[in-house]
Design an enzyme around this catalytic site. Sequence first.
Site, short mmCIF file in Angstrom:
data_model
loop_
_atom_site.label_atom_id
_atom_site.label_comp_id
_atom_site.label_asym_id
_atom_site.label_seq_id
_atom_site.Cartn_x
_atom_site.Cartn_y
_atom_site.Cartn_z
N ASP A 30 0.85 -1.19 0.00
CA ASP A 30 0.00 0.00 0.00
C ASP A 30 0.89 1.25 0.00
O ASP A 30 1.90 1.31 0.70
CB ASP A 30 -0.92 0.00 1.23
CG ASP A 30 -2.07 0.97 1.07
OD1 ASP A 30 -3.23 0.51 0.94
OD2 ASP A 30 -1.83 2.20 1.07
N ASN A 86 -12.80 -2.99 2.75
CA ASN A 86 -13.68 -1.82 2.84
C ASN A 86 -14.67 -1.90 1.68
O ASN A 86 -14.27 -2.10 0.53
CB ASN A 86 -12.86 -0.53 2.76
CG ASN A 86 -11.96 -0.36 3.97
OD1 ASN A 86 -12.30 -0.78 5.08
ND2 ASN A 86 -10.80 0.24 3.78
N GLN A 93 -14.76 2.71 1.29
CA GLN A 93 -14.02 2.22 0.13
C GLN A 93 -13.71 3.39 -0.79
O GLN A 93 -14.64 4.08 -1.24
CB GLN A 93 -14.86 1.16 -0.61
CG GLN A 93 -14.14 0.59 -1.83
CD GLN A 93 -14.99 -0.41 -2.60
OE1 GLN A 93 -16.17 -0.63 -2.28
NE2 GLN A 93 -14.41 -0.98 -3.63
N VAL A 95 -11.20 3.11 -3.51
CA VAL A 95 -10.88 2.61 -4.85
C VAL A 95 -11.92 1.56 -5.21
O VAL A 95 -12.07 0.54 -4.51
CB VAL A 95 -9.45 2.01 -4.91
CG1 VAL A 95 -9.17 1.43 -6.30
CG2 VAL A 95 -8.40 3.07 -4.55
N HIS A 99 -10.53 -5.10 -3.31
CA HIS A 99 -9.17 -5.34 -2.81
C HIS A 99 -9.23 -5.72 -1.35
O HIS A 99 -10.11 -5.30 -0.61
CB HIS A 99 -8.27 -4.12 -3.02
CG HIS A 99 -8.84 -2.85 -2.47
ND1 HIS A 99 -9.81 -2.14 -3.14
CD2 HIS A 99 -8.58 -2.17 -1.33
CE1 HIS A 99 -10.13 -1.07 -2.42
NE2 HIS A 99 -9.40 -1.07 -1.31
N HIS A 101 -7.11 -5.61 2.13
CA HIS A 101 -5.98 -5.04 2.87
C HIS A 101 -5.45 -6.10 3.82
O HIS A 101 -6.23 -6.74 4.54
CB HIS A 101 -6.44 -3.87 3.76
CG HIS A 101 -6.90 -2.66 3.03
ND1 HIS A 101 -6.11 -1.54 2.88
CD2 HIS A 101 -8.09 -2.36 2.46
CE1 HIS A 101 -6.79 -0.61 2.24
NE2 HIS A 101 -8.00 -1.07 1.97
P1 AMP Z 1 -9.79 1.63 0.24
O1 AMP Z 1 -9.86 2.92 1.00
O2 AMP Z 1 -10.18 0.43 1.03
O3 AMP Z 1 -10.49 1.72 -1.08
O4 AMP Z 1 -8.25 1.39 -0.03
C1 AMP Z 1 -7.54 1.91 -1.10
C2 AMP Z 1 -6.09 1.78 -0.74
O5 AMP Z 1 -5.31 1.93 -1.90
C3 AMP Z 1 -5.58 2.83 0.28
O6 AMP Z 1 -5.05 2.18 1.42
C4 AMP Z 1 -4.52 3.58 -0.51
O7 AMP Z 1 -3.43 3.98 0.29
C5 AMP Z 1 -4.12 2.56 -1.55
N1 AMP Z 1 -3.56 3.10 -2.78
C6 AMP Z 1 -4.04 4.13 -3.51
N2 AMP Z 1 -3.27 4.33 -4.59
C7 AMP Z 1 -2.27 3.40 -4.54
C8 AMP Z 1 -1.15 3.10 -5.37
N3 AMP Z 1 -0.90 3.78 -6.48
N4 AMP Z 1 -0.34 2.09 -5.00
C9 AMP Z 1 -0.59 1.40 -3.86
N5 AMP Z 1 -1.63 1.63 -3.05
C10 AMP Z 1 -2.46 2.62 -3.38
#
Ligand code: AMP
Length: 113
Positions: A30, A86, A93, A95, A99, A101
């Site tokens: 991450d 998430n 959430q 992204v 996914h 974590h």
């Molecule tokens: P969520 O909030 O559960 O959707 O998690 C999205 C996660 O993606 C967050 O923990 C971010 O820090 C991570 N994230 C966003 N962009 C990147 C990236 N380019 N490379 C790695 N992790 C990322």
Amino acid sequence: MADCLFCSIVDHEIPSDVIYEDDMIIAFNDIAPQAPVHFLVVPKKHIASLDEATEEDKELISHIMLKIPELVKEQGVENGYRVVINTGEDGDQTVKHLHFHILGKRKMTWPPG
Ligand code: AMP
Ligand code: ZN
């Protein structure tokens, strides 16, 4: 899927710190780690969230769940860890590509924030 950050990472269009990859999934650290070990496991197939997963994704999701303990060991996590998915607005959430974590190497608290 166009304009999806994690699809771009899956396609290696955006660089990431990859720790594992096979034909179904990719795992990478991450970018904003919330624990000494914090990586994401992402299906290569675009599934917007856990809500959009179907019977068709059964093998993919079980593959992810069974791969997580292997990856955790490879990352040197020995004393337990947390897996978080998430989902949706209240799940925070950010992204919109499913996914998982994985957080480790620190004591987690409950309830989560
Ligand atoms: P969520 O909030 O559960 O959707 O998690 C999205 C996660 O993606 C967050 O923990 C971010 O820090 C991570 N994230 C966003 N962009 C990147 C990236 N380019 N490379 C790695 N992790 C990322
Ligand atoms: Zn995607």
